[in-house]
Design an enzyme around this catalytic site. Structure first.
Site, PDB file in Angstrom:
ATOM      1  N   LYS A 129       1.801  -3.945   6.835  1.00 60.56           N
ATOM      2  CA  LYS A 129       2.238  -3.991   5.425  1.00 60.56           C
ATOM      3  C   LYS A 129       3.759  -3.890   5.352  1.00 60.56           C
ATOM      4  O   LYS A 129       4.409  -4.594   4.577  1.00 60.56           O
ATOM      5  CB  LYS A 129       1.592  -2.862   4.620  1.00 60.56           C
ATOM      6  CG  LYS A 129       0.093  -3.012   4.426  1.00 60.56           C
ATOM      7  CD  LYS A 129      -0.240  -4.168   3.505  1.00 60.56           C
ATOM      8  CE  LYS A 129      -1.723  -4.409   3.368  1.00 60.56           C
ATOM      9  NZ  LYS A 129      -2.071  -5.687   2.772  1.00 60.56           N
ATOM     10  N   SER A 178       0.814  -1.213   0.000  1.00 54.71           N
ATOM     11  CA  SER A 178       0.000   0.000   0.000  1.00 54.71           C
ATOM     12  C   SER A 178       0.844   1.259   0.000  1.00 54.71           C
ATOM     13  O   SER A 178       1.921   1.299   0.608  1.00 54.71           O
ATOM     14  CB  SER A 178      -0.883  -0.016   1.249  1.00 54.71           C
ATOM     15  OG  SER A 178      -1.532   1.211   1.397  1.00 54.71           O
ATOM     16  N   TYR A 186      -2.070  -0.745  10.841  1.00 53.06           N
ATOM     17  CA  TYR A 186      -2.324  -1.351   9.522  1.00 53.06           C
ATOM     18  C   TYR A 186      -1.088  -1.202   8.635  1.00 53.06           C
ATOM     19  O   TYR A 186      -0.601  -2.168   8.044  1.00 53.06           O
ATOM     20  CB  TYR A 186      -3.550  -0.700   8.858  1.00 53.06           C
ATOM     21  CG  TYR A 186      -3.676  -0.995   7.381  1.00 53.06           C
ATOM     22  CD1 TYR A 186      -3.999  -2.274   6.936  1.00 53.06           C
ATOM     23  CD2 TYR A 186      -3.447   0.006   6.421  1.00 53.06           C
ATOM     24  CE1 TYR A 186      -4.100  -2.546   5.575  1.00 53.06           C
ATOM     25  CE2 TYR A 186      -3.554  -0.261   5.076  1.00 53.06           C
ATOM     26  CZ  TYR A 186      -3.873  -1.534   4.645  1.00 53.06           C
ATOM     27  OH  TYR A 186      -3.962  -1.807   3.307  1.00 53.06           O
TER      28      TYR A 186
HETATM   29  P1  NAD Z   1     -11.262  -6.665   1.052  1.00 53.78           P
HETATM   30  O1  NAD Z   1     -11.499  -6.593   2.519  1.00 53.78           O
HETATM   31  O2  NAD Z   1     -12.401  -6.456   0.141  1.00 53.78           O
HETATM   32  O3  NAD Z   1     -10.558  -8.060   0.684  1.00 53.78           O
HETATM   33  C1  NAD Z   1      -9.726  -8.749   1.578  1.00 53.78           C
HETATM   34  C2  NAD Z   1     -10.218 -10.191   1.655  1.00 53.78           C
HETATM   35  O4  NAD Z   1      -9.376 -10.926   2.551  1.00 53.78           O
HETATM   36  C3  NAD Z   1     -11.645 -10.319   2.174  1.00 53.78           C
HETATM   37  O5  NAD Z   1     -12.393 -11.109   1.271  1.00 53.78           O
HETATM   38  C4  NAD Z   1     -11.499 -11.000   3.522  1.00 53.78           C
HETATM   39  O6  NAD Z   1     -12.595 -11.837   3.824  1.00 53.78           O
HETATM   40  C5  NAD Z   1     -10.209 -11.783   3.327  1.00 53.78           C
HETATM   41  N1  NAD Z   1      -9.463 -12.075   4.568  1.00 53.78           N
HETATM   42  C6  NAD Z   1      -9.118 -11.216   5.551  1.00 53.78           C
HETATM   43  N2  NAD Z   1      -8.437 -11.863   6.504  1.00 53.78           N
HETATM   44  C7  NAD Z   1      -8.339 -13.163   6.116  1.00 53.78           C
HETATM   45  C8  NAD Z   1      -7.751 -14.328   6.683  1.00 53.78           C
HETATM   46  N3  NAD Z   1      -7.147 -14.288   7.875  1.00 53.78           N
HETATM   47  N4  NAD Z   1      -7.822 -15.495   6.012  1.00 53.78           N
HETATM   48  C9  NAD Z   1      -8.454 -15.557   4.813  1.00 53.78           C
HETATM   49  N5  NAD Z   1      -9.032 -14.492   4.224  1.00 53.78           N
HETATM   50  C10 NAD Z   1      -8.975 -13.305   4.874  1.00 53.78           C
HETATM   51  O7  NAD Z   1     -10.094  -5.630   0.742  1.00 53.78           O
HETATM   52  P2  NAD Z   1      -9.508  -5.113  -0.662  1.00 53.78           P
HETATM   53  O8  NAD Z   1      -9.823  -3.670  -0.782  1.00 53.78           O
HETATM   54  O9  NAD Z   1      -9.890  -6.041  -1.749  1.00 53.78           O
HETATM   55  O10 NAD Z   1      -7.954  -5.221  -0.349  1.00 53.78           O
HETATM   56  C11 NAD Z   1      -7.170  -6.345  -0.729  1.00 53.78           C
HETATM   57  C12 NAD Z   1      -5.756  -6.150  -0.228  1.00 53.78           C
HETATM   58  O11 NAD Z   1      -5.241  -4.937  -0.760  1.00 53.78           O
HETATM   59  C13 NAD Z   1      -5.646  -6.034   1.295  1.00 53.78           C
HETATM   60  O12 NAD Z   1      -4.490  -6.713   1.708  1.00 53.78           O
HETATM   61  C14 NAD Z   1      -5.499  -4.555   1.514  1.00 53.78           C
HETATM   62  O13 NAD Z   1      -4.773  -4.272   2.688  1.00 53.78           O
HETATM   63  C15 NAD Z   1      -4.722  -4.120   0.276  1.00 53.78           C
HETATM   64  N6  NAD Z   1      -4.908  -2.694  -0.078  1.00 53.78           N
HETATM   65  C16 NAD Z   1      -6.174  -2.207  -0.241  1.00 53.78           C
HETATM   66  C17 NAD Z   1      -6.360  -0.853  -0.531  1.00 53.78           C
HETATM   67  C18 NAD Z   1      -7.738  -0.267  -0.678  1.00 53.78           C
HETATM   68  O14 NAD Z   1      -7.876   0.953  -0.557  1.00 53.78           O
HETATM   69  N7  NAD Z   1      -8.772  -1.061  -0.955  1.00 53.78           N
HETATM   70  C19 NAD Z   1      -5.251  -0.005  -0.671  1.00 53.78           C
HETATM   71  C20 NAD Z   1      -3.970  -0.544  -0.521  1.00 53.78           C
HETATM   72  C21 NAD Z   1      -3.817  -1.926  -0.220  1.00 53.78           C
HETATM   73  N1  UFG Z   2     -12.486  11.834   2.795  1.00 50.13           N
HETATM   74  C1  UFG Z   2     -13.494  12.733   3.097  1.00 50.13           C
HETATM   75  N2  UFG Z   2     -14.666  12.232   3.580  1.00 50.13           N
HETATM   76  C2  UFG Z   2     -14.896  10.905   3.758  1.00 50.13           C
HETATM   77  C3  UFG Z   2     -13.861  10.003   3.442  1.00 50.13           C
HETATM   78  C4  UFG Z   2     -12.665  10.501   2.971  1.00 50.13           C
HETATM   79  O1  UFG Z   2     -13.324  13.943   2.947  1.00 50.13           O
HETATM   80  O2  UFG Z   2     -15.982  10.529   4.214  1.00 50.13           O
HETATM   81  C5  UFG Z   2     -11.211  12.350   2.225  1.00 50.13           C
HETATM   82  C6  UFG Z   2      -9.993  12.034   3.050  1.00 50.13           C
HETATM   83  O3  UFG Z   2      -9.789  13.024   4.037  1.00 50.13           O
HETATM   84  C7  UFG Z   2      -8.910  11.997   1.980  1.00 50.13           C
HETATM   85  C8  UFG Z   2      -9.631  11.461   0.744  1.00 50.13           C
HETATM   86  O4  UFG Z   2     -11.013  11.709   0.988  1.00 50.13           O
HETATM   87  O5  UFG Z   2      -8.454  13.299   1.698  1.00 50.13           O
HETATM   88  C9  UFG Z   2      -9.424   9.973   0.504  1.00 50.13           C
HETATM   89  O6  UFG Z   2      -9.756   9.256   1.681  1.00 50.13           O
HETATM   90  P1  UFG Z   2      -9.932   7.663   1.692  1.00 50.13           P
HETATM   91  O7  UFG Z   2     -10.338   7.282   3.085  1.00 50.13           O
HETATM   92  O8  UFG Z   2     -10.824   7.242   0.586  1.00 50.13           O
HETATM   93  O9  UFG Z   2      -8.481   7.131   1.337  1.00 50.13           O
HETATM   94  P2  UFG Z   2      -7.076   7.343   2.068  1.00 50.13           P
HETATM   95  O10 UFG Z   2      -6.164   8.002   1.088  1.00 50.13           O
HETATM   96  O11 UFG Z   2      -7.236   7.973   3.390  1.00 50.13           O
HETATM   97  O12 UFG Z   2      -6.617   5.825   2.322  1.00 50.13           O
HETATM   98  C10 UFG Z   2      -6.789   4.788   1.349  1.00 50.13           C
HETATM   99  C11 UFG Z   2      -6.972   3.455   2.081  1.00 50.13           C
HETATM  100  C12 UFG Z   2      -5.696   3.100   2.794  1.00 50.13           C
HETATM  101  C13 UFG Z   2      -4.581   3.058   1.799  1.00 50.13           C
HETATM  102  C14 UFG Z   2      -4.449   4.404   1.112  1.00 50.13           C
HETATM  103  C15 UFG Z   2      -3.367   4.384   0.066  1.00 50.13           C
HETATM  104  O13 UFG Z   2      -8.043   3.547   3.019  1.00 50.13           O
HETATM  105  O14 UFG Z   2      -5.828   1.816   3.373  1.00 50.13           O
HETATM  106  O15 UFG Z   2      -5.678   4.731   0.493  1.00 50.13           O
HETATM  107  O16 UFG Z   2      -3.508   3.305  -0.765  1.00 50.13           O
HETATM  108  F1  UFG Z   2      -3.427   2.784   2.437  1.00 50.13           F
END
Ligand code: NAD
Ligand code: UFG
Length: 335
Positions: free
Chosen positions: A153, A125, A149
């Site tokens: 990572k 991330s 979190y």
């Molecule tokens: P998500 O929660 O939709 O998907 C994660 C999946 O992992 C879920 O289906 C959950 O049931 C499963 N899971 C969690 N713990 C588990 C365990 N112990 N054993 C088996 N399965 C398990 O999230 P996502 O948005 O699809 O994210 C996928 C990956 O990408 C995550 O590792 C997350 O940290 C990373 N990531 C997401 C974002 C974002 O903004 N969505 C940004 C950066 C990194």
């Molecule tokens: N924001 C609002 N109102 C809301 C939600 C968000 O104003 O209700 C703003 C935040 O302050 C920020 C922007 O929208 O400026 C984006 O916020 P998000 O929560 O959508 O995303 P972040 O950048 O805070 O974080 C996301 C994921 C993290 C990940 C990161 C980088 O939640 O897990 O992107 O990949 F690490």
């Protein structure tokens, strides 16, 4: 050895389900291993509907070594999405996050080593860059976790680097995602957060569909053109394609961290405006205080992904909004 069967941990989730589509369309066999802690099996049924192909699903936890071993035997590579991802929750329950994400990954890597499966693409991330010292962010930017979190990572990236240094047969890609949004254009799969969404796009779509009254914009006094936070939003389908490219490029680079972003930053109010235009819905909002822990601006330098993987994001902000809206409109209560 050619790679045919992919073991996808967390494959029922948001990014995982979209990646399964790309894998199936490229004719890989897909085994999804997920404990459904934050997803529903319906997502995979819909992936099958979209692709006309079937997925092997195994319900299990990555901390369960025996179950993993049974499930993984015969696989060629792993895409490791499984993990908990809510920043706020990780501050309240750090041990849960270390247990699930770090211990779970450790367990997975042990089993991979035992079974001699040494190909892995890992979901990292952009959160690891903390408050940027320079923009756009390149992969050499220092990494510092600012919440549990992010710490998980960082720990998992370090584990994989150490593993690679100990045995160069490992082929590892550490993909650092920026802000995934959007949904598959069929409108059949998308992001389905439980409870009140933490992230901006699902909050906006829930306002648009009438589930929430208004958006709270967290701060308009940042040093950005309109004062609201700037992020690099990337279409989840572009992100999913990046995984396919990374899988196919494994072994052509060291255990490298690679940004997956578009290189372009948009403010909260720009995203709101783009969504209103794409959906024809108006999004009422109020300005609130900054959210603790938020940074002002964050966007990628995506050149390394282009150089190493031959991948770059293609889908526009408008497409991200159109597809997010289609998903939400057709599935107001998620799956
Ligand atoms: P998500 O929660 O939709 O998907 C994660 C999946 O992992 C879920 O289906 C959950 O049931 C499963 N899971 C969690 N713990 C588990 C365990 N112990 N054993 C088996 N399965 C398990 O999230 P996502 O948005 O699809 O994210 C996928 C990956 O990408 C995550 O590792 C997350 O940290 C990373 N990531 C997401 C974002 C974002 O903004 N969505 C940004 C950066 C990194
Ligand atoms: N924001 C609002 N109102 C809301 C939600 C968000 O104003 O209700 C703003 C935040 O302050 C920020 C922007 O929208 O400026 C984006 O916020 P998000 O929560 O959508 O995303 P972040 O950048 O805070 O974080 C996301 C994921 C993290 C990940 C990161 C980088 O939640 O897990 O992107 O990949 F690490």
């Amino acid at each position: 050895m050619s790679i045919k069967t992919i073991f996808v941990t967390g494959g029922a989730g948001y990014i995982g389900s979209h990646t399964c589509i790309e894998l199936l369309q490229a004719n890989y066999n897909v085994i999804v291993y997920d404990n459904l802690a934050n997803s529903k099996l319906e997502s995979l049924r819909r992936v099958e509907q979209i692709t006309g192909k079937s997925i092997t699903f195994i319900k299990g936890d990555i901390r369960d070594k025996d179950a993993l071993k049974n499930a993984m035997t015969g696989c060629d590579a792993v895409i490791h999405f499984a993990g908990l991802k809510a920043v706020g929750e990780s501050v309240e329950k750090p041990l849960l996050y270390y247990d699930n994400n770090v211990l779970g990954s450790l367990c997975l890597f042990h089993v991979m080593q035992e079974l001699l499966i040494k190909n892995i693409v890992f979901s990292s991330s952009a959160t690891m860059y903390g408050d940027p010292e320079f923009l756009p962010l390149t992969e050499v930017h220092r990494c510092e976790a600012t919440n549990p979190y992010g710490e998980t990572k960082l720990a998992i990236e370090m584990m994989l680097r150490a593993l690679y240094n100990s045995d160069k047969d490992w082929q590892i890609a550490l993909l650092r995602y920026f802000n995934p949004v959007g949904a598959h254009e069929s409108g059949l799969i998308g992001e389905d957060p439980s409870g009140i969404p933490n992230n901006l796009m699902p909050f906006i779509t829930q306002v648009a569909v009438g589930k929430r009254k208004q958006l709270a914009v967290f701060g308009n006094d940042y040093q950005t053109p309109d004062g609201t936070g700037v992020r690099d939003y990337i279409h989840v389908v572009d992100l999913a394609k990046g995984h396919l490219k990374a899988l196919e490029a494994l072994g052509r680079f060291e255990c490298d961290a690679i940004n997956l972003g578009t290189g372009k930053g948009y403010s909260v109010l720009e995203l709101v405006g783009a969504f209103e235009q794409a959906s024809g819905q108006s999004i009422p909002y109020i300005i609130q205080d900054r959210r603790p822990g938020d940074i002002s601006e964050c966007y990628a330098d995506p050149r390394k992904a282009k150089d190493l993987l031959g991948w770059e994001a293609e889908l526009s902000l408008n497409k991200m909004c159109v597809d997010s809206w289609r998903w939400q409109k057709h599935n107001p209560d998620g799956y």
